[in-house]
Scaffold this motif. Sequence first.
Motif, PDB file in Angstrom:
ATOM      1  N   GLY A 204       2.017   9.992  -5.381  1.00 27.22           N
ATOM      2  CA  GLY A 204       3.450  10.843  -4.446  1.00 27.22           C
ATOM      3  C   GLY A 204       3.989  10.955  -3.091  1.00 27.22           C
ATOM      4  N   PHE A 205       3.325  10.262  -2.299  1.00 25.80           N
ATOM      5  CA  PHE A 205       3.743  10.024  -0.839  1.00 25.80           C
ATOM      6  C   PHE A 205       5.354   9.762  -0.814  1.00 25.80           C
ATOM      7  N   GLU A 206       5.835  10.528   0.217  1.00 22.55           N
ATOM      8  CA  GLU A 206       6.971   9.356   0.822  1.00 22.55           C
ATOM      9  C   GLU A 206       6.359   8.520   2.168  1.00 22.55           C
ATOM     10  N   ALA A 207       7.598   7.672   2.599  1.00 19.67           N
ATOM     11  CA  ALA A 207       7.278   6.145   3.481  1.00 19.67           C
ATOM     12  C   ALA A 207       8.408   7.353   4.211  1.00 19.67           C
ATOM     13  N   LEU A 208       7.734   7.662   5.533  1.00 20.91           N
ATOM     14  CA  LEU A 208       8.519   8.079   6.472  1.00 20.91           C
ATOM     15  C   LEU A 208       9.411   6.976   7.532  1.00 20.91           C
TER      16      LEU A 208
ATOM     17  N   VAL B 222      -0.306  16.883   7.973  1.00 23.85           N
ATOM     18  CA  VAL B 222      -0.914  15.672   7.820  1.00 23.85           C
ATOM     19  C   VAL B 222       0.080  14.919   7.175  1.00 23.85           C
ATOM     20  N   THR B 223      -0.426  12.659   7.964  1.00 24.07           N
ATOM     21  CA  THR B 223       0.236  11.662   7.296  1.00 24.07           C
ATOM     22  C   THR B 223      -0.766  10.780   7.665  1.00 24.07           C
ATOM     23  N   LEU B 224      -0.504  10.123   6.536  1.00 25.98           N
ATOM     24  CA  LEU B 224      -1.536   8.588   6.211  1.00 25.98           C
ATOM     25  C   LEU B 224      -1.289   7.309   6.704  1.00 25.98           C
ATOM     26  N   GLY B 225      -1.470   7.130   7.937  1.00 27.66           N
ATOM     27  CA  GLY B 225      -0.956   6.086   8.363  1.00 27.66           C
ATOM     28  C   GLY B 225      -1.817   4.257   7.838  1.00 27.66           C
TER      29      GLY B 225
ATOM     30  N   SER C  76       1.020  -1.717  -0.004  1.00 26.21           N
ATOM     31  CA  SER C  76       0.277  -0.061  -0.319  1.00 26.21           C
ATOM     32  C   SER C  76       1.135   1.056   0.058  1.00 26.21           C
ATOM     33  N   ALA C  77       2.035   1.068   0.429  1.00 24.57           N
ATOM     34  CA  ALA C  77       3.311   1.884   1.015  1.00 24.57           C
ATOM     35  C   ALA C  77       3.145   2.396  -0.094  1.00 24.57           C
ATOM     36  N   ALA C  78       3.929   1.713  -1.638  1.00 25.01           N
ATOM     37  CA  ALA C  78       4.114   1.708  -2.687  1.00 25.01           C
ATOM     38  C   ALA C  78       3.338   2.083  -3.427  1.00 25.01           C
ATOM     39  N   TRP C  79       1.504   2.236  -3.740  1.00 24.29           N
ATOM     40  CA  TRP C  79       1.122   2.602  -3.883  1.00 24.29           C
ATOM     41  C   TRP C  79       0.537   4.160  -4.133  1.00 24.29           C
ATOM     42  N   TYR C  80       0.850   4.377  -2.836  1.00 20.42           N
ATOM     43  CA  TYR C  80       0.430   5.467  -2.881  1.00 20.42           C
ATOM     44  C   TYR C  80       1.861   7.024  -2.729  1.00 20.42           C
TER      45      TYR C  80
ATOM     46  N   TRP D 275       2.217  -0.961  11.665  1.00 15.56           N
ATOM     47  CA  TRP D 275       2.044   0.264  11.340  1.00 15.56           C
ATOM     48  C   TRP D 275       3.007   0.522  10.432  1.00 15.56           C
ATOM     49  N   SER D 276       2.345   1.862   8.900  1.00 11.87           N
ATOM     50  CA  SER D 276       3.483   2.219   8.236  1.00 11.87           C
ATOM     51  C   SER D 276       2.780   3.742   8.397  1.00 11.87           C
ATOM     52  N   GLU D 277       3.522   4.861   8.584  1.00 16.76           N
ATOM     53  CA  GLU D 277       2.984   5.818   8.395  1.00 16.76           C
ATOM     54  C   GLU D 277       3.930   6.611   7.424  1.00 16.76           C
ATOM     55  N   LEU D 278       3.477   7.757   6.576  1.00 14.27           N
ATOM     56  CA  LEU D 278       3.068   7.974   5.045  1.00 14.27           C
ATOM     57  C   LEU D 278       3.094  10.137   5.204  1.00 14.27           C
ATOM     58  N   ALA D 279       4.662   9.800   4.548  1.00 11.73           N
ATOM     59  CA  ALA D 279       3.733  11.846   4.196  1.00 11.73           C
ATOM     60  C   ALA D 279       3.186  11.859   2.980  1.00 11.73           C
TER      61      ALA D 279
END
Length: 125
Positions: free
Chosen positions: A31-35, A53-56, A22-26, A43-47
């Motif tokens: 253009g979201f970046e994995a934090l 605002v982050t996406l968890g 999912s992180a790769a897809w986003y 759990w993963s978080e993306l900028a």
Amino acid sequence: MALISLENTITLALSVKDRHASAAWYGEKLGFEALYHADEAGWSELATKTAGVTLGLGEQAEAAPGNCVPVFGIADIDAARKRLETADVKFDGETIVVEGMVKTATFFDPDGNALMLAQDLTGQG
């Protein structure tokens, strides 16, 4: 006046089957970046492209499509929870602590929508 004082951050938490995919897809699509990926916590978080605002991504065996839980940053989750409970806000179980990472507490609005408070523990020793 508000019962609690939130910080200037929000995480939109989604339930997914595979956080890394999912992180790769986003990343590829939006253009979201994995934090970070916290594999021990599932759990993963993306900028996102929006400041504060982050996406968890919470890994679940069966993802719950359409289930988005806004996660509000808070400096003192214990005090905030106590104030909200005193005002008859219902919580889902106890506050969860992932040592050295985060404290979270899920609560509900009057319509039963889940919301979460999160206190960052990464800077505490």
